[in-house]
Design a protein around this motif. Structure first.
Motif, mmCIF file in Angstrom:
data_model
loop_
_atom_site.group_PDB
_atom_site.id
_atom_site.type_symbol
_atom_site.label_atom_id
_atom_site.label_comp_id
_atom_site.label_asym_id
_atom_site.label_seq_id
_atom_site.Cartn_x
_atom_site.Cartn_y
_atom_site.Cartn_z
ATOM 1 N N VAL A 142 0.819 -1.208 0.000
ATOM 2 C CA VAL A 142 0.000 0.000 0.000
ATOM 3 C C VAL A 142 0.856 1.262 0.000
ATOM 4 O O VAL A 142 0.571 2.214 -0.716
ATOM 5 C CB VAL A 142 -0.945 0.000 1.221
ATOM 6 N N VAL A 143 1.923 1.228 0.796
ATOM 7 C CA VAL A 143 2.739 2.444 0.903
ATOM 8 C C VAL A 143 3.299 2.889 -0.441
ATOM 9 O O VAL A 143 3.360 4.079 -0.743
ATOM 10 C CB VAL A 143 3.912 2.264 1.889
ATOM 11 N N CYS A 144 3.674 1.912 -1.265
ATOM 12 C CA CYS A 144 4.237 2.259 -2.560
ATOM 13 C C CYS A 144 3.172 2.870 -3.462
ATOM 14 O O CYS A 144 3.434 3.825 -4.197
ATOM 15 C CB CYS A 144 4.818 1.029 -3.232
ATOM 16 N N GLU A 145 1.981 2.324 -3.395
ATOM 17 C CA GLU A 145 0.918 2.873 -4.224
ATOM 18 C C GLU A 145 0.570 4.283 -3.765
ATOM 19 O O GLU A 145 0.196 5.131 -4.560
ATOM 20 C CB GLU A 145 -0.302 1.954 -4.175
ATOM 21 N N LYS A 146 0.721 4.530 -2.455
ATOM 22 C CA LYS A 146 0.493 5.880 -1.917
ATOM 23 C C LYS A 146 1.441 6.880 -2.582
ATOM 24 O O LYS A 146 1.033 7.986 -2.949
ATOM 25 C CB LYS A 146 0.713 5.899 -0.397
ATOM 26 N N VAL A 147 2.693 6.480 -2.743
ATOM 27 C CA VAL A 147 3.659 7.366 -3.392
ATOM 28 C C VAL A 147 3.167 7.718 -4.780
ATOM 29 O O VAL A 147 3.186 8.886 -5.195
ATOM 30 C CB VAL A 147 5.045 6.692 -3.486
ATOM 31 N N GLU A 170 0.161 7.715 -5.841
ATOM 32 C CA GLU A 170 -1.014 8.593 -5.755
ATOM 33 C C GLU A 170 -0.600 10.028 -5.493
ATOM 34 O O GLU A 170 -1.105 10.966 -6.113
ATOM 35 C CB GLU A 170 -1.948 8.107 -4.641
ATOM 36 N N GLU A 171 0.337 10.188 -4.564
ATOM 37 C CA GLU A 171 0.790 11.538 -4.243
ATOM 38 C C GLU A 171 1.375 12.243 -5.455
ATOM 39 O O GLU A 171 1.213 13.444 -5.636
ATOM 40 C CB GLU A 171 1.840 11.486 -3.133
ATOM 41 N N LYS A 231 0.464 11.810 -8.340
ATOM 42 C CA LYS A 231 -0.623 11.911 -9.317
ATOM 43 C C LYS A 231 -0.347 11.116 -10.597
ATOM 44 O O LYS A 231 -0.628 11.553 -11.708
ATOM 45 C CB LYS A 231 -0.903 13.372 -9.687
ATOM 46 N N HIS A 247 -0.901 7.598 -10.279
ATOM 47 C CA HIS A 247 -1.502 6.305 -9.970
ATOM 48 C C HIS A 247 -2.547 5.888 -11.007
ATOM 49 O O HIS A 247 -2.621 4.736 -11.416
ATOM 50 C CB HIS A 247 -2.135 6.360 -8.575
#
Lengths: 597, 126
Positions: free
Chosen positions: A119-124, A126-127, A129, A131
């Motif tokens: 999840v943490v990697c996908e958060k990066v 997303e941040e 933009k 994703h």
């Protein structure tokens, strides 16, 4: 090609394991139509090269690239990333995407996480933009067969992660890998664990079994009888000693990476320009290597010499006397092994330039003195001198760790003194290094009396009169010191933990022993268990299998010792090895050295 | 927690390495030292931080006087070696007494340093 080990002689069907991973990867690629650019995490390329040839990748319309911070140059409109779940890699990918959009390039992006998404990697993503531009998937590569009896989980630095940084996610990976093995080979009935991380893995493993049970009823007798889990932490003595087997020495001096070493072509006798590097594959597909890899290096030299002379003799016979056709054929067959011979003679010669140095011999001497644990003062003074001479930090740390572990810490006065000298000689930034080592318990203040002497005596770790040529004990791998870890395995295989509880309590970490059955609460589980006991004495000549898992890495010398055990007559088990990665004293000590800037 | 805080401080200056202003870095290390000294278990760390700050000052002075930016961020032993190699024996002696370098280490350093510059006469003399 030659880098992919031949797995035909494996006691377990590892080939199917490799083919499974290969198929999974190919399927991923097939599902993305047309030409694509495959961008690989450089850390992964080694593991990938052990399961798939690049030619197969090309057949599926793939252009290969290594992931780096630089933008990728390709004409393909589809970009597939194959990466581990790491922050910095995510950053690279984001910068690639941003770079493309700023140029107005439209591409399709795919990210496949190895072995699973986090999840943490996908958060990066997303941040940053990006994703929504990505198609995200997983390539569940948990196990890579390194050789016919070695499985690697391809995890780095687990030891330091657990002890210093408190990161235990790798333990989940290990359990998952074993669970995956079970889904192909049946539930392993006996689990023995020693060490904090090992017991945790055993726990996670049984959770996994209750959550998504492996259905073993249709698989018959489980192929693996016992798994023994060992923390590297339990035995930090062995890896700190210099390995003396052929493969071990190769690793100590040249560093074996994914089953091959890289060195100057001139060493291998190639007639090419200076400074060119070449890769030499090392695995059991090379018959000569298979024969000599586990031998003590002293013996290897003799074996090679013998082979060379016998070949020369054959040759003179050939030129002087008349030969029948069949004799000629035999001779030509022997000639086929010539390239292997030259390769190892070159390597051995290169190694002996290191091993004949007085400093190496002095080091071996010191290691033995420390392991004997009879003359603390000599060891202390030796290390002090090394620090004063500013010898390479890592090699000093190896001896220091060895001394600290065997004497359960240094007396306070010496501890502070040596730490001060270390900081003075190597710089104050190593305060962090010292702190790491202290946290891991590798370099500490003496608080209790050491029980190393008791352990040493009870497990017969130091063996006098070791005959390296005709070994009768595993101590041959270190010319007289029997690796603690392997002694534990030896006892665990023979009689389980129970008879040696006293000794186990003296070593770090708890231990556990559990019996598991395939399908819980099913009436057939009892019979299944009995069947597995019968399997210990299979009539068809195949022996029951024991999987020995090292959490935090294993050295080649230890692997050699296990192979030696497995080859013994009267040994009821075949041993295969699972490990997070292959280590040696240098890589282990290096992990604790903090680097800045 | 206090310890961790000071630890971060100790690491911080390393991250901002290469900045020409050494003043703030020394201050940070001194702050780390005072944080360390608040607990009893970290006497060693506190002393080390103190020495580190002192070393950085001396190195800074040496760089000014020799006009060569080769001192900062090398260890004490390296500093002594460099001094001897440059023929600046007085500075070397000063560093030695400043940090109470033991005779044993001093001799090793001196021998190595003199050997690098092939000053066999001086080597002979001592």
């Amino acid at each position: 090609m030659a880098q992919i080990p031949n797995l035909d002689n494996s006691p377990l069907n590892l080939k199917s394991l490799r083919e499974l991973s290969q198929r999974e990867l190919v399927n991923i690629l097939k599902n993305i139509r047309g030409k694509k650019c495959l961008v690989i995490d450089p850390k992964l390329s080694g593991s990938l090269s052990l399961i798939i040839q690049t030619s197969i990748l090309r057949e599926h319309g793939v252009e290969l690239r290594h992931l780096s911070a630089d933008p990728i140059q390709t004409d393909c409109t589809k970009v597939v990333y194959l990466v581990r779940s790491r922050f910095n890699l995510m950053r690279c990918i984001c910068s690639h995407v941003h770079n493309d959009t700023s140029k107005g390039l439209e591409r399709e992006y795919y990210i496949y996480f190895v072995p699973r998404r986090e999840v943490v990697c996908e958060k990066v993503l997303e941040e940053e933009k990006v994703h929504h531009l990505m198609t995200i998937g997983e390539f569940p590569l948990y196990i890579v067969p390194l050789d016919e009896d070695i499985l690697s989980f391809e995890l780095d630095f687990t030891n330091k992660d657990c002890q210093v940084d408190g990161d235990t996610s790798s333990l989940w990976h290990i359990a998952k890998a074993i669970h995956k093995l079970e889904s192909s080979f049946g539930v392993i009935p006996h689990v023995r664990a020693k060490g904090k991380a090992s017991v945790r893995v055993a726990d996670i493993l049984s959770h996994m079994q209750t959550e998504e049970p492996v259905n073993s009823s249709d698989m018959g007798v489980p192929e693996i009888n016992t798994v023994i889990l060992l923390d590297r932490e339990v035995d930090m003595v062995t890896p700190m000693c210099s390995q003396l087997t052929y493969e071990g020495l190769l690793d100590e001096f040249l560093h074996i990476n994914n089953g091959s070493v890289e060195l100057d072509a001139s060493i291998m006798g190639a007639q090419q320009q200076e400074g060119k590097k070449m890769k030499v594959p090392l695995n059991s597909s090379d018959k000569l290597f298979k024969e000599i890899r586990d031998l003590n290096f002293e013996v290897v030299v003799q074996v090679l010499r013998q082979k060379a002379t016998s070949m020369k003799q054959d040759y003179t016979e050939m030129t002087t006397t008349n030969q029948t056709v069949s004799e000629l054929k035999d001779f030509v067959k022997k000639l086929n092994s010539l390239p292997e011979m030259t390769r190892h003679i070159n390597l051995a010669q290169h190694l002996s330039t290191f091993t004949s140095k007085p400093s190496f011999l002095a080091r071996l001497d010191m290691e033995h003195t420390i392991v004997e644990a009879q003359s603390y003062d000599i060891c202390f003074e030796h290390i002090e001198e090394l620090i004063h001479k500013q010898e390479p930090l890592v090699s000093v740390l190896r001896l220091l760790i060895l001394l600290s572990v065997t004497s359960s810490g240094l007396p306070k006065k010496h501890f502070d003194y040596l730490r001060r000298e270390l900081l003075h000689s190597y710089g104050f930034e190593h305060m962090a290094t010292l702190n790491n080592l202290e946290k891991a318990g590798l370099l500490k203040k003496q608080e209790t009396k050491s029980n190393w002497l008791t352990v040493k005596r009870a497990l017969q770790l130091v063996v006098e009169d070791t005959d390296t040529a005709n070994p009768n004990d595993i101590s041959y791998v270190f010319s007289g010191y029997a690796p603690l870890s392997i002694r534990l395995v030896q006892h665990a295989v023979r009689s389980g933990w129970r008879p040696m509880e006293e000794i186990l309590k003296m070593l770090p970490g708890p231990h556990s022993e559990t019996k598991r059955t395939g399908v819980l609460s099913s009436p057939s589980s009892d019979t299944l268990y009995r069947a597995s006991e019968a399997a210990d004495r299979l009539a068809d000549g195949r022996r029951a299998l024991v999987l020995v898992v090292f959490i935090g890495g294993v050295t080649f010398a230890e692997i050699s010792a296990l192979r030696y055990l497995s080859a013994q007559e009267g040994m009821a088990y075949d041993l295969i090895i699972g490990t997070t990665n292959i280590v040696n004293g240098n890589t282990l000590a290096e992990a604790y050295v903090e680097r800045f800037g | 927690l206090l310890w961790k805080e000071s630890w971060e401080l100790g690491k911080n200056p390393m991250a901002s390495k290469g900045s020409p202003l050494h003043g703030p870095r020394i201050k940070l290390i001194e702050k780390a030292q005072s944080l360390f000294s608040e607990t009893k278990e970290h006497i060693f760390e506190s002393k080390a931080a103190e020495e580190h700050a002192k070393l950085l000052r001396i190195q800074h002075e040496l760089e000014v006087s020799t006009k060569q930016a080769i001192f900062v961020d090398s260890s004490i032993s390296d500093t002594i070696r460099t001094c001897i190699v440059l023929g600046n024996h007085r500075a070397a002696m000063k560093v030695k007494t400043e940090f109470k370098v033991s005779e044993k280490r001093w001799y090793w350093l001196k021998v190595f340093a003199l050997a690098t510059i092939r000053d066999w006469d001086a080597l002979e003399k001592f």
